[in-house]
Design a protein around this motif. Structure first.
Motif, PDB file in Angstrom:
ATOM      1  N   TYR A 216       0.831  -1.213   0.000  1.00 44.47           N
ATOM      2  CA  TYR A 216       0.000   0.000   0.000  1.00 44.47           C
ATOM      3  C   TYR A 216       0.863   1.259   0.000  1.00 44.47           C
ATOM      4  N   GLN A 217       2.046   1.167   0.620  1.00 44.27           N
ATOM      5  CA  GLN A 217       2.966   2.310   0.577  1.00 44.27           C
ATOM      6  C   GLN A 217       3.434   2.543  -0.861  1.00 44.27           C
ATOM      7  N   ALA A 218       3.722   1.462  -1.575  1.00 48.34           N
ATOM      8  CA  ALA A 218       4.140   1.588  -2.981  1.00 48.34           C
ATOM      9  C   ALA A 218       3.026   2.226  -3.805  1.00 48.34           C
ATOM     10  N   ILE A 219       1.794   1.841  -3.522  1.00 49.74           N
ATOM     11  CA  ILE A 219       0.647   2.406  -4.239  1.00 49.74           C
ATOM     12  C   ILE A 219       0.552   3.919  -3.965  1.00 49.74           C
ATOM     13  N   GLU A 220       0.638   4.294  -2.697  1.00 50.05           N
ATOM     14  CA  GLU A 220       0.495   5.717  -2.357  1.00 50.05           C
ATOM     15  C   GLU A 220       1.659   6.537  -2.913  1.00 50.05           C
ATOM     16  N   ASN A 221       2.864   5.981  -2.871  1.00 48.49           N
ATOM     17  CA  ASN A 221       4.011   6.691  -3.452  1.00 48.49           C
ATOM     18  C   ASN A 221       3.802   6.921  -4.945  1.00 48.49           C
ATOM     19  N   THR A 222       3.254   5.906  -5.605  1.00 44.28           N
ATOM     20  CA  THR A 222       3.006   6.033  -7.044  1.00 44.28           C
ATOM     21  C   THR A 222       1.961   7.107  -7.307  1.00 44.28           C
ATOM     22  N   LYS A 223       0.910   7.106  -6.491  1.00 48.39           N
ATOM     23  CA  LYS A 223      -0.133   8.129  -6.673  1.00 48.39           C
ATOM     24  C   LYS A 223       0.476   9.528  -6.549  1.00 48.39           C
ATOM     25  N   GLN A 224       1.324   9.685  -5.540  1.00 46.97           N
ATOM     26  CA  GLN A 224       1.941  10.991  -5.313  1.00 46.97           C
ATOM     27  C   GLN A 224       2.837  11.376  -6.490  1.00 46.97           C
ATOM     28  N   LYS A 225       3.584  10.384  -6.976  1.00 44.91           N
ATOM     29  CA  LYS A 225       4.508  10.625  -8.097  1.00 44.91           C
ATOM     30  C   LYS A 225       3.710  11.056  -9.346  1.00 44.91           C
ATOM     31  N   LEU A 226       2.593  10.363  -9.592  1.00 46.21           N
ATOM     32  CA  LEU A 226       1.784  10.685 -10.766  1.00 46.21           C
ATOM     33  C   LEU A 226       1.143  12.066 -10.618  1.00 46.21           C
TER      34      LEU A 226
ATOM     35  N   LYS B 250      -8.895   0.862   6.325  1.00 45.66           N
ATOM     36  CA  LYS B 250      -8.654   1.758   5.192  1.00 45.66           C
ATOM     37  C   LYS B 250      -7.193   2.218   5.215  1.00 45.66           C
ATOM     38  N   THR B 251      -6.818   2.950   4.188  1.00 46.58           N
ATOM     39  CA  THR B 251      -5.435   3.419   4.103  1.00 46.58           C
ATOM     40  C   THR B 251      -5.330   4.843   4.645  1.00 46.58           C
ATOM     41  N   PHE B 252      -4.403   5.064   5.542  1.00 44.11           N
ATOM     42  CA  PHE B 252      -4.132   6.403   6.057  1.00 44.11           C
ATOM     43  C   PHE B 252      -2.762   6.830   5.554  1.00 44.11           C
ATOM     44  N   VAL B 253      -2.676   8.052   5.112  1.00 49.46           N
ATOM     45  CA  VAL B 253      -1.377   8.569   4.673  1.00 49.46           C
ATOM     46  C   VAL B 253      -0.927   9.622   5.684  1.00 49.46           C
ATOM     47  N   ILE B 254       0.172   9.337   6.348  1.00 48.31           N
ATOM     48  CA  ILE B 254       0.684  10.270   7.343  1.00 48.31           C
ATOM     49  C   ILE B 254       1.723  11.157   6.676  1.00 48.31           C
ATOM     50  N   ASN B 255       1.487  12.455   6.738  1.00 49.06           N
ATOM     51  CA  ASN B 255       2.425  13.393   6.122  1.00 49.06           C
ATOM     52  C   ASN B 255       3.524  13.730   7.111  1.00 49.06           C
ATOM     53  N   LEU B 256       4.663  13.098   6.930  1.00 47.94           N
ATOM     54  CA  LEU B 256       5.827  13.480   7.716  1.00 47.94           C
ATOM     55  C   LEU B 256       6.559  14.530   6.888  1.00 47.94           C
ATOM     56  N   ASN B 257       7.538  15.161   7.457  1.00 49.84           N
ATOM     57  CA  ASN B 257       8.176  16.282   6.755  1.00 49.84           C
ATOM     58  C   ASN B 257       8.613  15.955   5.342  1.00 49.84           C
ATOM     59  N   ASP B 258       9.389  14.875   5.247  1.00 50.83           N
ATOM     60  CA  ASP B 258      10.027  14.600   3.964  1.00 50.83           C
ATOM     61  C   ASP B 258       9.468  13.357   3.285  1.00 50.83           C
ATOM     62  N   LYS B 259       8.458  12.716   3.876  1.00 60.06           N
ATOM     63  CA  LYS B 259       7.885  11.553   3.207  1.00 60.06           C
ATOM     64  C   LYS B 259       6.455  11.327   3.656  1.00 60.06           C
ATOM     65  N   ARG B 260       5.788  10.464   2.921  1.00 64.69           N
ATOM     66  CA  ARG B 260       4.410  10.108   3.252  1.00 64.69           C
ATOM     67  C   ARG B 260       4.403   8.658   3.702  1.00 64.69           C
ATOM     68  N   LEU B 261       3.994   8.451   4.944  1.00 63.02           N
ATOM     69  CA  LEU B 261       3.993   7.098   5.505  1.00 63.02           C
ATOM     70  C   LEU B 261       2.586   6.536   5.430  1.00 63.02           C
ATOM     71  N   VAL B 262       2.463   5.333   4.914  1.00 57.30           N
ATOM     72  CA  VAL B 262       1.153   4.722   4.753  1.00 57.30           C
ATOM     73  C   VAL B 262       0.871   3.751   5.892  1.00 57.30           C
TER      74      VAL B 262
END
Lengths: 230, 308
Positions: A216-226, B250-262
Motif C-alpha cells: 500500500y505504501q508503494a501504491i500511495e508513493n506512485t499516486k503521489q509521483k503521478l 482503510k489506508t491512512f497517509v501520514i504526512n511526515l516532513n520529507d515523506k508520506r507514511l502509509v
C-alpha cells in the motif's frame, strides 16, 4: 564454410549487442503547452497487469534456483493473490484521468483497437514512441493519447541465484506516457518502479502484514509521483 | 528415467528451500515486535494496571533511517564437482556473505542517521527514562514487588527525523508468561506483546533551534509527552477500551516532513489532538490529526475550539 559461419555469428552478435546498448527513453516532463491547445481532444487508455498480485522474482537465474525461490515465496504468493484486489489500481487509473481533466476539458476513456505490441513500429529518435500511434488520431478521434500501462504489482524479491538479496518488497511497476498523435512524439514519459521495504520482519504468514503495508505504501508513493508529474 | 530425474530435482528443491528459509530471514531489528495476545480483550482492570520500564534507565534515541537492506545481486560461480554436500556448503557461504552485507548496510544507515541528530543524542545523555514519567503516575512500579506476569513491561525507543523538528516513539510492550523471561523477542514466552507508536506534532522553528542547541529540558518535555501517551494508550488497550471501536480497514497517509507514511488499519480512538490507529499488525499508532489530513471541522466542537 567455417569462415562464413564465423562472419555470420559475428554479425548476429553485433546486432544483439547493438540492441542491448541502445539508450533507454529518459523521463519526459509533461508538455503543458500542448495540453493548453483549445479544443484539444485527449484519449486515455488503461492497460491492466496481465497477472494478479503476486511475488515477482528476479535474479534466480537457473531453473533449480527459480524453483527454490518460488518455494520460498509460495505462502506470500497465496496471500497476495487472495487479498490484493485491483481496487487500488483502479484508483490510480481514476487519479490519472482526474489529473489530466484538470489540464484539459475534453478527456475521455478510449479502448485501443489493437494491442500496442501489434502496432506498426516507428523509427524515431529518443522522444518519439517506438510504435506508430498516428493512425489512432482518426480511428479514435483524439489528438493526444495517454496510456497508463501497469506491468506488475504485489511484491518484488531479488535473488543471487539461490540466495535472497533482501526481503520481499511492496511493488508496483508500469509506465505512463502521452503521445501527440500528429507527430508521434512523447509529450510525457514516466516510468513507475516503486519498491518499498517492509518495516520489520516480512515472513509472518498467513497475513504478511508488513509486506501488505509495504504494497500500500508503494501504491500511495506512485499516486503521489503521478500527481506531481501531471 | 524422467521420473527419477524429476524426483531428484524435487528433493533438491525441498532440501534447498528448507536450508534457505533461515538464510533469507530479515536481519534482527530491536525496534520491531510481532503482536501476540493470549490474554483476551481486557487483562487489567483500570485500578490494577501496572507498568515497569526496561531495565536500563537510559534514554534510547536514534535517527530515522531507511530500512531497505536489500543488497546488489552478487555473482558466485559454484563449483559443480563438489557433490551435494559441497554444493550446500558453497550456498551456505554465499548466503552468509549476503546476510553480512545486509546487516552492514543497516548498521551504516543507522550510524549515518544518528550522526545527523547528534545534538539531540548528546542532550538525551543527561536524561533518565524514569524522569520522563508523569510525577503522579501511580501505575509505575520501580521494584519487583508484583508478580511480573501482572505487570506491563515497556521498552521505549525514541526517533528523531534528520531536521530534528519531529520525534516519535516506538514502544515495545509485553506481559511475560513466566518470571524468568526478560527477552521480549522470545515470542512464545509472552502472554501479550505489541507495539505502541506515538508521533509528536511538528516542532516550531524556535523549538527546533533550541533542540539543535542542546536544550535537554525541552527534549525532556517532548519525550515525556510521548512516553506518557504510550502508557495511556497501552492502558486503554489492556483494559479493553478499544474493543468496541468499529474497525473498518482503510489506508491512512501520514504526512511526515520529507515523506508520506502509509498505514493500513482503522481508527480506534480520537482525542482533540490525536487519532489512534490500530494497523493490520494490531500495532497502536497515535498520530496528530493534521498529519493524516483530518481537519478540525470533522472533529467535535470542543476539539475545534481547542485547536483554534
Amino acid at each position: 564454410m567455417n569462415r562464413i559461419f564465423k562472419t555470420f555469428f559475428a554479425a548476429v552478435m553485433v546486432l544483439v549487442l547493438a540492441a542491448c546498448g541502445s539508450t533507454p527513453q529518459p523521463t519526459v516532463a509533461l508538455n503543458t503547452n500542448i495540453l493548453a491547445t483549445p479544443d484539444l481532444k485527449i484519449g486515455f487508455a488503461y492497460i491492466p497487469p496481465k497477472e494478479g498480485a503476486t511475488t515477482h522474482i528476479y535474479g534466480a537465474a537457473c531453473l533449480l534456483c527459480y524453483g527454490v525461490a518460488s518455494a520460498l515465496t509460495g505462502k506470500l504468493d497465496s496471500h497476495l493473490e487472495s487479498s490484493i484486489t485491483t481496487q487500488e489500481l483502479d484508483n490510480i487509473k481514476q487519479l490519472v484521468l482526474a489529473e489530466y481533466q484538470t489540464r484539459a476539458e475534453n478527456v475521455t476513456y478510449v479502448e485501443l483497437p489493437n494491442p500496442i505490441n501489434k502496432m506498426k513500429k516507428f523509427k524515431g529518435e529518443l522522444g518519439f514512441a517506438k510504435r506508430d500511434f498516428r493512425n489512432l488520431k482518426t480511428e479514435l478521434g483524439v489528438d493526444v493519447l495517454v496510456v497508463l500501462d501497469i506491468y506488475q504489482h504485489g511484491a518484488h524479491r531479488s535473488f543471487s541465484n539461490y540466495i535472497p538479496n533482501g526481503d520481499p518488497q511492496g511493488y508496483l511497476s508500469g509506465l505512463l506516457y502521452s503521445v501527440d498523435l500528429n507527430t508521434n512524439a512523447y509529450i510525457q514519459y514516466l516510468e513507475i518502479n516503486e519498491k518499498i521495504q517492509p518495516t520489520g520482519e516480512w515472513d509472518e504468514p498467513p497475513t504478511f502484514p508488513n509486506v501488505t503495508m509495504a504494497y500500500y505504501q508503494a501504491i500511495e508513493n506512485t499516486k503521489q509521483k503521478l500527481k506531481n508529474a501531471i | 528415467m524422467v521420473d527419477i530425474q524429476n524426483s531428484k530435482v524435487f528433493t533438491l528443491i525441498v532440501l534447498f528451500t528448507g536450508f534457505l528459509t533461515g538464510c533469507g530471514s530479515t536481519p534482527l531489528n530491536d525496534d520491531y515486535i510481532r503482536h501476540v495476545n493470549n490474554i483476551g480483550p481486557s487483562f487489567f482492570s483500570t485500578s490494577h494496571f501496572a507498568i515497569k520500564l526496561q531495565e536500563s534507565d537510559n534514554v534510547d534515541i536514534r535517527g530515522v533511517y531507511v530500512t531497505n537492506d536489500t543488497v546488489e545481486a552478487s555473482t558466485i560461480m559454484y563449483q559443480g564437482g563438489a557433490g551435494i554436500a559441497g554444493m550446500i556448503a558453497q550456498i551456505g557461504t554465499h548466503s552468509t556473505l549476503i546476510q553480512s552485507q545486509r546487516n552492514d548496510k543497516l548498521a551504516k544507515a543507522q550510524e549515518q542517521a544518528n550522526q545527523a541528530i547528534a545534538p539531540i543524542i548528546e542532550a538525551s545523555k543527561t536524561l533518565r527514562l524514569t524522569e520522563l514519567l508523569d510525577p503522579g503516575n501511580a501505575n509505575f512500579i520501580s521494584t519487583d514487588t508484583r508478580n511480573p506476569q501482572q505487570v506491563l513491561h515497556i521498552k521505549p525507543i525514541f526517533f528523531s527525523n534528520p531536521q530534528m523538528n519531529k520525534v516519535y516513539v516506538k514502544a515495545l510492550i509485553w506481559i511475560p508468561t513466566d518470571a524468568v523471561n526478560k527477552h521480549v523477542r522470545k515470542r512464545a514466552k509472552n502472554q501479550y506483546q505489541n507495539m505502541v507508536q506515538v508521533y509528536s506534532k511538528p516542532f516550531t522553528e524556535a523549538e527546533t533551534e533550541l533542540l539543535v542547541a542542546g536544550d535537554s529540558e525541552l527534549l525532556k518535555e517532548k519525550l515525556s509527552s510521548l512516553l506518557n501517551q504510550v502508557i495511556s494508550i497501552a492502558q486503554s488497550e489492556l483494559t479493553g477500551q478499544y474493543q468496541a471501536a468499529s474497525k473498518v480497514e482503510k489506508t491512512f497517509v501520514i504526512n511526515l516532513n520529507d515523506k508520506r507514511l502509509v498505514l493500513r488499519g482503522a481508527i480506534v480512538d480520537q482525542s482533540c489532538s490525536m487519532s489512534i490507529i490500530q494497523d493490520i499488525r494490531h500495532w497502536l499508532i497515535a498520530v496528530p490529526h493534521q498529519d493524516i489530513g483530518l481537519v478540525k471541522e470533522k472533529l467535535s466542537n470542543d476539539c475545534s475550539l481547542a485547536l483554534n
